[in-house]
Design an enzyme around this catalytic site. Sequence first.
Site, PDB file in Angstrom:
ATOM      1  N   HIS A 298       0.826  -1.207   0.000  1.00  0.00           N
ATOM      2  CA  HIS A 298       0.000   0.000   0.000  1.00  0.00           C
ATOM      3  C   HIS A 298       0.861   1.259   0.000  1.00  0.00           C
ATOM      4  O   HIS A 298       1.284   1.739   1.049  1.00  0.00           O
ATOM      5  CB  HIS A 298      -0.886  -0.039   1.259  1.00  0.00           C
ATOM      6  CG  HIS A 298      -1.995   0.960   1.231  1.00  0.00           C
ATOM      7  ND1 HIS A 298      -3.255   0.669   1.690  1.00  0.00           N
ATOM      8  CD2 HIS A 298      -2.048   2.245   0.816  1.00  0.00           C
ATOM      9  CE1 HIS A 298      -4.046   1.728   1.554  1.00  0.00           C
ATOM     10  NE2 HIS A 298      -3.326   2.694   1.024  1.00  0.00           N
TER      11      HIS A 298
ATOM     12  N   LEU B 189       2.276   6.740  -4.996  1.00  0.00           N
ATOM     13  CA  LEU B 189       3.481   7.273  -5.638  1.00  0.00           C
ATOM     14  C   LEU B 189       3.203   8.545  -6.445  1.00  0.00           C
ATOM     15  O   LEU B 189       4.119   9.123  -7.014  1.00  0.00           O
ATOM     16  CB  LEU B 189       4.146   6.206  -6.505  1.00  0.00           C
ATOM     17  CG  LEU B 189       4.622   4.962  -5.726  1.00  0.00           C
ATOM     18  CD1 LEU B 189       5.393   4.024  -6.646  1.00  0.00           C
ATOM     19  CD2 LEU B 189       5.469   5.329  -4.512  1.00  0.00           C
ATOM     20  N   ARG B 190       1.955   8.989  -6.489  1.00  0.00           N
ATOM     21  CA  ARG B 190       1.579  10.321  -7.016  1.00  0.00           C
ATOM     22  C   ARG B 190       1.787  10.515  -8.516  1.00  0.00           C
ATOM     23  O   ARG B 190       1.447  11.577  -9.032  1.00  0.00           O
ATOM     24  CB  ARG B 190       2.317  11.436  -6.262  1.00  0.00           C
ATOM     25  CG  ARG B 190       2.142  11.412  -4.754  1.00  0.00           C
ATOM     26  CD  ARG B 190       0.692  11.530  -4.342  1.00  0.00           C
ATOM     27  NE  ARG B 190       0.560  11.705  -2.893  1.00  0.00           N
ATOM     28  CZ  ARG B 190      -0.485  11.266  -2.193  1.00  0.00           C
ATOM     29  NH1 ARG B 190      -1.470  10.641  -2.790  1.00  0.00           N
ATOM     30  NH2 ARG B 190      -0.550  11.457  -0.900  1.00  0.00           N
TER      31      ARG B 190
ATOM     32  N   ASP C  35      -8.867   2.865  -3.077  1.00  0.00           N
ATOM     33  CA  ASP C  35      -8.274   3.452  -1.867  1.00  0.00           C
ATOM     34  C   ASP C  35      -8.162   4.968  -1.951  1.00  0.00           C
ATOM     35  O   ASP C  35      -7.882   5.532  -2.995  1.00  0.00           O
ATOM     36  CB  ASP C  35      -6.885   2.886  -1.610  1.00  0.00           C
ATOM     37  CG  ASP C  35      -6.316   3.417  -0.304  1.00  0.00           C
ATOM     38  OD1 ASP C  35      -6.853   3.062   0.745  1.00  0.00           O
ATOM     39  OD2 ASP C  35      -5.366   4.218  -0.351  1.00  0.00           O
TER      40      ASP C  35
ATOM     41  N   HIS D 217     -10.599   0.473   1.395  1.00  0.00           N
ATOM     42  CA  HIS D 217     -10.384   1.549   2.363  1.00  0.00           C
ATOM     43  C   HIS D 217     -11.704   1.671   3.131  1.00  0.00           C
ATOM     44  O   HIS D 217     -12.684   2.169   2.592  1.00  0.00           O
ATOM     45  CB  HIS D 217     -10.041   2.821   1.590  1.00  0.00           C
ATOM     46  CG  HIS D 217     -10.087   4.088   2.379  1.00  0.00           C
ATOM     47  ND1 HIS D 217      -8.988   4.909   2.511  1.00  0.00           N
ATOM     48  CD2 HIS D 217     -11.081   4.700   3.067  1.00  0.00           C
ATOM     49  CE1 HIS D 217      -9.316   5.962   3.250  1.00  0.00           C
ATOM     50  NE2 HIS D 217     -10.581   5.867   3.591  1.00  0.00           N
TER      51      HIS D 217
ATOM     52  N   HIS E  61      -5.103  -0.730   5.858  1.00  0.00           N
ATOM     53  CA  HIS E  61      -4.739   0.117   7.015  1.00  0.00           C
ATOM     54  C   HIS E  61      -5.735   0.073   8.179  1.00  0.00           C
ATOM     55  O   HIS E  61      -6.344   1.068   8.523  1.00  0.00           O
ATOM     56  CB  HIS E  61      -4.479   1.568   6.574  1.00  0.00           C
ATOM     57  CG  HIS E  61      -5.458   2.168   5.599  1.00  0.00           C
ATOM     58  ND1 HIS E  61      -6.818   2.140   5.789  1.00  0.00           N
ATOM     59  CD2 HIS E  61      -5.250   2.814   4.429  1.00  0.00           C
ATOM     60  CE1 HIS E  61      -7.404   2.754   4.771  1.00  0.00           C
ATOM     61  NE2 HIS E  61      -6.482   3.163   3.931  1.00  0.00           N
TER      62      HIS E  61
ATOM     63  N   ASN F  20      -5.555   9.458   7.426  1.00  0.00           N
ATOM     64  CA  ASN F  20      -6.841   8.772   7.383  1.00  0.00           C
ATOM     65  C   ASN F  20      -6.620   7.324   6.980  1.00  0.00           C
ATOM     66  O   ASN F  20      -6.100   7.076   5.896  1.00  0.00           O
ATOM     67  CB  ASN F  20      -7.760   9.462   6.368  1.00  0.00           C
ATOM     68  CG  ASN F  20      -9.164   8.911   6.408  1.00  0.00           C
ATOM     69  OD1 ASN F  20      -9.557   8.280   7.385  1.00  0.00           O
ATOM     70  ND2 ASN F  20      -9.917   9.126   5.352  1.00  0.00           N
TER      71      ASN F  20
ATOM     72  N   ASP G 171       1.214   2.759   3.712  1.00  0.00           N
ATOM     73  CA  ASP G 171       0.306   3.825   3.259  1.00  0.00           C
ATOM     74  C   ASP G 171       1.100   5.100   2.973  1.00  0.00           C
ATOM     75  O   ASP G 171       0.629   6.217   3.224  1.00  0.00           O
ATOM     76  CB  ASP G 171      -0.809   4.080   4.287  1.00  0.00           C
ATOM     77  CG  ASP G 171      -1.988   4.850   3.689  1.00  0.00           C
ATOM     78  OD1 ASP G 171      -1.984   5.103   2.471  1.00  0.00           O
ATOM     79  OD2 ASP G 171      -2.903   5.206   4.457  1.00  0.00           O
TER      80      ASP G 171
END
Lengths: 319, 432
Positions: free
Chosen positions: B62, B65-66, B154, B181, B234, B280, B307
């Site tokens: 998880h 990487l944008r 997610d 999520h 998570h 979160n 995360d």
Amino acid sequence: MSTPTLGKDLVGLEPLSAEQILLILDTAEPFKEVSERAIKKVPALRGKTIVNLFFEASTRTRISFEFAEKRLSADTVNVAAAGSSVSKGETLVDTAKNLEAMRIDMVVIRHGASGAAQFLGQRIRSNVINAGDGKHEHPTQGLLDMLTLRDRFKRIKGLKVAICGDILHSRVARSNIWGLTKLGAQVGVCGPASLLPRGVEELGVTILPRIEDAIQWADALNVLRLQLERMEAGFFPSLREYNRVFGVTNERLARAPKDLLILHPGPMNRGVEIDSDVADGPHSVILPQVTNGVAVRMAVLYLLAGGSPEWAHRGADER
Amino acid sequence: MRPILIRGGRVIDPSRSIDGVAEVYLEGGKVADTGPSLGSPEGALVLDAAGKIVTPGLIDLHVHLREPGQEELETVATGAMAAAAGGFSAVCAMPNTDPVTDNQAAIGFIVSQAQRAGKARVYPIGAISLGQKGQQLAEFGELVGAGAVAVSDDGKPVVSSHLMRTALEYARTFGIPVADHCEDPTLSSGGAMHEGIVSTRLGLKGIPAAAEEIMVARDILLAEHTGGHIHLCHMSTRGSVELIRRAKEKGVRVTAEACPHHFTLTHERCEGYDTNAKMNPPLREPEDREAIRQGLRDGTIDAICTDHAPHHYDAKEREFDDAPNGIIGLETALGLAVSELVEPGLLSLPTLISRMSTMPARIFNLAGGTLAPGSPADVLIADPKAKWVVDPTVFFSKSRNTPFAGRQLTGRAEVTIVRGQVVYQRRPEEAV
């Protein structure tokens, strides 16, 4: 023992000691008299520059601070968020740093986000005074409420004060809870369970489920403003039912074992959380609260600027 | 490619219950052999691992990487390098990029960026729904064909129970898990931290534990109903751990992961409105942290994930309500896990490696997680006793948003090997 000081900022009553709170209340006493004079001005903050930075609409608190500043001879500027660079997307920290670059001494901030005053205080050298941050604290309101209670009861310790209404969303409630419990009062909170914050009893308060319980228990009621938008968000069903179940009415007060002092931070919703005959009745101190607000704010401004309590008496004596 | 011989280390391979000093020989991108003494193969790069542990490379199920969309925060290449520096030989990238990775071209882009970077492996996770809008199913078959290893929306909860049900059913065709999520947005909306005594004090809107647990319970019921594999992302509350424990006892196909911040920190960390403690799911109560630790110990929680969520300094330098959720985690995960779980005696090192490598590989059906001969040469050499201080300024990640700056940790990666090649070797001058 040395005289306590307030430090750089006033962001809330939670971080203050009982001694610091008493210092503010005691310093406010001589300043009360300044507002009763024909010429309502002392030179204590002459040459100081103060910015009132209001990101939320406010009438009474902003005007109260402004009077306090002017009666101490400070130079003041009011910045409302609408129409300023804030509305052009400037961040809070950039706004504050730009103001500081103009060499201001103090910032009074009202902001919709909890923690905004502390955030600002950690990032600029000027003194920061919290005039209400989100649902966190409104310390000068808590202080003026305590000054008003002390005026009437001559003490805080041992008093039973019930805070009634929307505790969940109230910064006034939090500042009152911290301030009053530190000074030895017993604090009760009363409101629909959907408007009580989780774990509030861990702050050392008694939960009073019904307004009748609060009226039986308390020496004073601090009745909070109920905001219409909370009904729209589903926290309670209607203003009508709120008044019928939680409204402070003369009929309910008549069943109290003693006369209760009635406080309200304003602005009031007459006929919702408080009936007009209570608000305008003999035990209401709602207007003295407003008067004390100016004195308490003068005391806070004066102390943060480095003034000592003895000088406050002397300063107030200057004619 | 030069063969590698790793000598003198304590070899921990939970996939074969191996734990003892041995040598590991890597050749042709595969583990060739492990054993007490493998001689001196000609031309091999010899790595001395005395005093270290030699394990399958860590696998993070998880990360964010944008890329594409927010390359100023992280890219596949910088994220893959940060992963390698943290001891990870593989990470799984969540699809909430801009645009969303909900089609085969987008998945293919991640795969090719990861190949170009040549550091840790990056496995894309496809979106459950087109645009993560929670309405129409993405083309799972196409996603898997392009390289996706799981599907998830997610960052956003799957609000519609019908959509989750369909996703679990449809994913069975391709043998992939659905990673959720868990958050009921009608309970969490506008929340900035855990709902409890600290949110009450700070005057911040809270997110109740029930917002997570309601969705955990729903997902378990739907997994049971459909026979699909639900992977719960998570996990942060004691109630969630209990629900998963009971579901596993019943034989439901449920797996779960938890993050180092949730087994290390509590909501008290939000005091002072530190936005690096805003994430979160939020940091919870001490009892929740303890339940997560116990869940990792007894296997209720299968895997540790980071995360990893990079954000820019300016975005975090804001009022708490307005700051974005998330912290980076790739370069602190191993140190936090050793310091918080192994040093106190909660997990043995082999169990930790299982939670960070072997189990993650099994959950998403990935190569790796084992040192068995013939398996990919994805290997970590770590010093489980090294003490170091977290300094975000030297991170390989592009972002610095961590609440652990300045914290002393025990345990760190020394060498990370992927496909038989050294992709990270700690520089000696970084020694404390």
